[in-house]
Design a protein around this motif. Sequence first.
Motif, PDB file in Angstrom:
ATOM      1  N   PHE A  56       0.850  -1.181   0.000  1.00 16.68           N
ATOM      2  CA  PHE A  56       0.000   0.000   0.000  1.00 16.68           C
ATOM      3  C   PHE A  56       0.893   1.242   0.000  1.00 16.68           C
ATOM      4  O   PHE A  56       2.044   1.201   0.439  1.00 16.68           O
ATOM      5  CB  PHE A  56      -0.913   0.013   1.231  1.00 16.68           C
ATOM      6  CG  PHE A  56      -1.833  -1.170   1.321  1.00 16.68           C
ATOM      7  CD1 PHE A  56      -2.887  -1.314   0.441  1.00 16.68           C
ATOM      8  CD2 PHE A  56      -1.627  -2.153   2.279  1.00 16.68           C
ATOM      9  CE1 PHE A  56      -3.732  -2.410   0.514  1.00 16.68           C
ATOM     10  CE2 PHE A  56      -2.471  -3.250   2.375  1.00 16.68           C
ATOM     11  CZ  PHE A  56      -3.526  -3.379   1.475  1.00 16.68           C
ATOM     12  N   SER A  57       0.364   2.345  -0.465  1.00 12.80           N
ATOM     13  CA  SER A  57       1.146   3.568  -0.546  1.00 12.80           C
ATOM     14  C   SER A  57       1.464   4.097   0.847  1.00 12.80           C
ATOM     15  O   SER A  57       0.808   3.761   1.837  1.00 12.80           O
ATOM     16  CB  SER A  57       0.375   4.639  -1.332  1.00 12.80           C
ATOM     17  OG  SER A  57      -0.754   5.071  -0.589  1.00 12.80           O
ATOM     18  N   ARG A  58       2.465   4.967   0.921  1.00 10.90           N
ATOM     19  CA  ARG A  58       2.861   5.567   2.189  1.00 10.90           C
ATOM     20  C   ARG A  58       1.692   6.363   2.786  1.00 10.90           C
ATOM     21  O   ARG A  58       1.462   6.323   4.001  1.00 10.90           O
ATOM     22  CB  ARG A  58       4.053   6.504   1.978  1.00 10.90           C
ATOM     23  CG  ARG A  58       4.535   7.210   3.233  1.00 10.90           C
ATOM     24  CD  ARG A  58       5.764   8.059   2.947  1.00 10.90           C
ATOM     25  NE  ARG A  58       5.545   8.983   1.852  1.00 10.90           N
ATOM     26  CZ  ARG A  58       4.916  10.156   1.962  1.00 10.90           C
ATOM     27  NH1 ARG A  58       4.430  10.537   3.138  1.00 10.90           N
ATOM     28  NH2 ARG A  58       4.764  10.953   0.925  1.00 10.90           N
ATOM     29  N   GLU A  59       0.928   7.062   1.932  1.00 10.42           N
ATOM     30  CA  GLU A  59      -0.208   7.841   2.442  1.00 10.42           C
ATOM     31  C   GLU A  59      -1.226   6.947   3.145  1.00 10.42           C
ATOM     32  O   GLU A  59      -1.763   7.309   4.201  1.00 10.42           O
ATOM     33  CB  GLU A  59      -0.905   8.590   1.298  1.00 10.42           C
ATOM     34  CG  GLU A  59      -0.050   9.635   0.611  1.00 10.42           C
ATOM     35  CD  GLU A  59       0.670   9.099  -0.620  1.00 10.42           C
ATOM     36  OE1 GLU A  59       0.884   9.878  -1.546  1.00 10.42           O
ATOM     37  OE2 GLU A  59       1.015   7.900  -0.630  1.00 10.42           O
ATOM     38  N   ILE A  60      -1.470   5.770   2.582  1.00 14.17           N
ATOM     39  CA  ILE A  60      -2.475   4.880   3.162  1.00 14.17           C
ATOM     40  C   ILE A  60      -1.961   4.253   4.450  1.00 14.17           C
ATOM     41  O   ILE A  60      -2.677   4.192   5.455  1.00 14.17           O
ATOM     42  CB  ILE A  60      -2.897   3.817   2.138  1.00 14.17           C
ATOM     43  CG1 ILE A  60      -3.748   4.475   1.045  1.00 14.17           C
ATOM     44  CG2 ILE A  60      -3.673   2.676   2.808  1.00 14.17           C
ATOM     45  CD1 ILE A  60      -4.156   3.560  -0.064  1.00 14.17           C
ATOM     46  N   THR A  61      -0.711   3.784   4.457  1.00  9.98           N
ATOM     47  CA  THR A  61      -0.189   3.179   5.686  1.00  9.98           C
ATOM     48  C   THR A  61      -0.096   4.212   6.804  1.00  9.98           C
ATOM     49  O   THR A  61      -0.361   3.898   7.977  1.00  9.98           O
ATOM     50  CB  THR A  61       1.189   2.541   5.439  1.00  9.98           C
ATOM     51  OG1 THR A  61       2.078   3.509   4.865  1.00  9.98           O
ATOM     52  CG2 THR A  61       1.076   1.358   4.485  1.00  9.98           C
ATOM     53  N   GLU A  62       0.249   5.461   6.467  1.00  8.09           N
ATOM     54  CA  GLU A  62       0.277   6.510   7.487  1.00  8.09           C
ATOM     55  C   GLU A  62      -1.129   6.818   7.998  1.00  8.09           C
ATOM     56  O   GLU A  62      -1.315   7.079   9.201  1.00  8.09           O
ATOM     57  CB  GLU A  62       0.930   7.772   6.927  1.00  8.09           C
ATOM     58  CG  GLU A  62       2.434   7.638   6.743  1.00  8.09           C
ATOM     59  CD  GLU A  62       3.073   8.896   6.178  1.00  8.09           C
ATOM     60  OE1 GLU A  62       2.330   9.834   5.798  1.00  8.09           O
ATOM     61  OE2 GLU A  62       4.318   8.952   6.116  1.00  8.09           O
ATOM     62  N   ALA A  63      -2.118   6.778   7.110  1.00  7.20           N
ATOM     63  CA  ALA A  63      -3.498   7.017   7.535  1.00  7.20           C
ATOM     64  C   ALA A  63      -3.970   5.925   8.481  1.00  7.20           C
ATOM     65  O   ALA A  63      -4.651   6.199   9.479  1.00  7.20           O
ATOM     66  CB  ALA A  63      -4.408   7.098   6.306  1.00  7.20           C
TER      67      ALA A  63
END
Length: 432
Positions: free
Chosen positions: A278-285
């Motif tokens: 998953f993208s960094r934005e999604i894992t951070e979310a």
Amino acid sequence: MTSDPAPEVNSHYLDHVIHVSGSRPVEAAEDIVSHSGVKLLAKGAQINERVRERLLMHKLQKPLEDCIHVTQGIMPESFGPLGEAMFKQHPLLKALCAHDLYPSAPTTLASLKLSIPVQSLLTVYAEHQGERLRHTAGVAMLVLALARRVLPGESERHRMLALAGLLHDVGELYIDPQYMRPGTPLGPPEWRHVASHPVVAERVLRNMVGAGKEVASAVLHHHERLDGFGYPRGVLGAALPMNGQILAAGEWLMALIETSMAPMTRASVATRLIPGEFSREITEAITAAAQGDDAQDALAADPMPLESAIPRVVGIIGMLERFREARPWIDQRIAAARPGLRAVLEAGLQRLLRIQTAFSSTGLDTHDPDGLVASLAEQRDAKLQVELMTVVGELEWRLRELERESLLRAGLLPSEESAVMRELITRLKGGG
């Protein structure tokens, strides 16, 4: 420009519709007309067992899904109390969906507008398997929560993705039910049917009033991963749209909440061991929404005894040792392979290398797993114990996933090429 072929009626879907007709009226929302112009059923006619063969005999001018109305079907308002009940059942779900700037996720689901075709399709799906409506509502709420964090301010897009969450598994209605029964062992030929459900759903939804191309595209991609190891198409990198990534992450999280003793620990372990899905934005979310629930996981979970990890760790060590021994054989086959087989072999090789690296990073690749487990047990750290067992379980799952996906992809190749992949799996499992 070519038009889509005349739609055929899928017998499995029709059987589900007929099953629903036993408990609530199902009628033709408009005249149902064959591709040759013959009126098969007039508007208002009942869809039941008596008309089954007549519908199956003909291709239609419009898809059957667009022409039926399940009266007394699921109303969007019902998602409010359903969502609240799920929050009570799964406190983690409530925590992940919390947001100060938007209405609650159950409230938003309850305000969605469902067209008659979408409402009818969702009602048929809900009757398909008893608890599936709860699953799909959970996915929709998680998708909504992720979209609000990754795509702030895009409220219409949030609602579209929530609808895609509700509809993400409707393709299961078109698959032979024998493959969908829980606990049914699935070999590559059977799994190929199951793995087709996102493609089937995309075809059903893309021209449906109330759904459309954006919903259909997100649903098509809900089992794909950024690193190319998802299905059904193995989409890689930028070819995987953000909408599809968000739906895929929501579906993955809901599966963990439903099946794991420590879902956030499992999510954290998975993203550390196999990064890039998953993208960094999604894992951070996901991390931001969780807010320490991995620690609560460890306190709430009742992990298996550490001693049970020893044979499992030994099994992983043995498989990776056989991989190292088979590496020259793999490289030779890649060098000699035609493009189709080469792509399957290279994808499997890259995934094996990542699993190998992940295993080494845990410190479990020791020549004395008994001593390692004994030393960990002495620490009496519940969180560490939960994490260790989660790591072992995740690595075992990834190896099973690798076998399944590799055989599925190889099954699309000529028989002599798919045999190469089967031989590789046999070597890795210690059968030759």
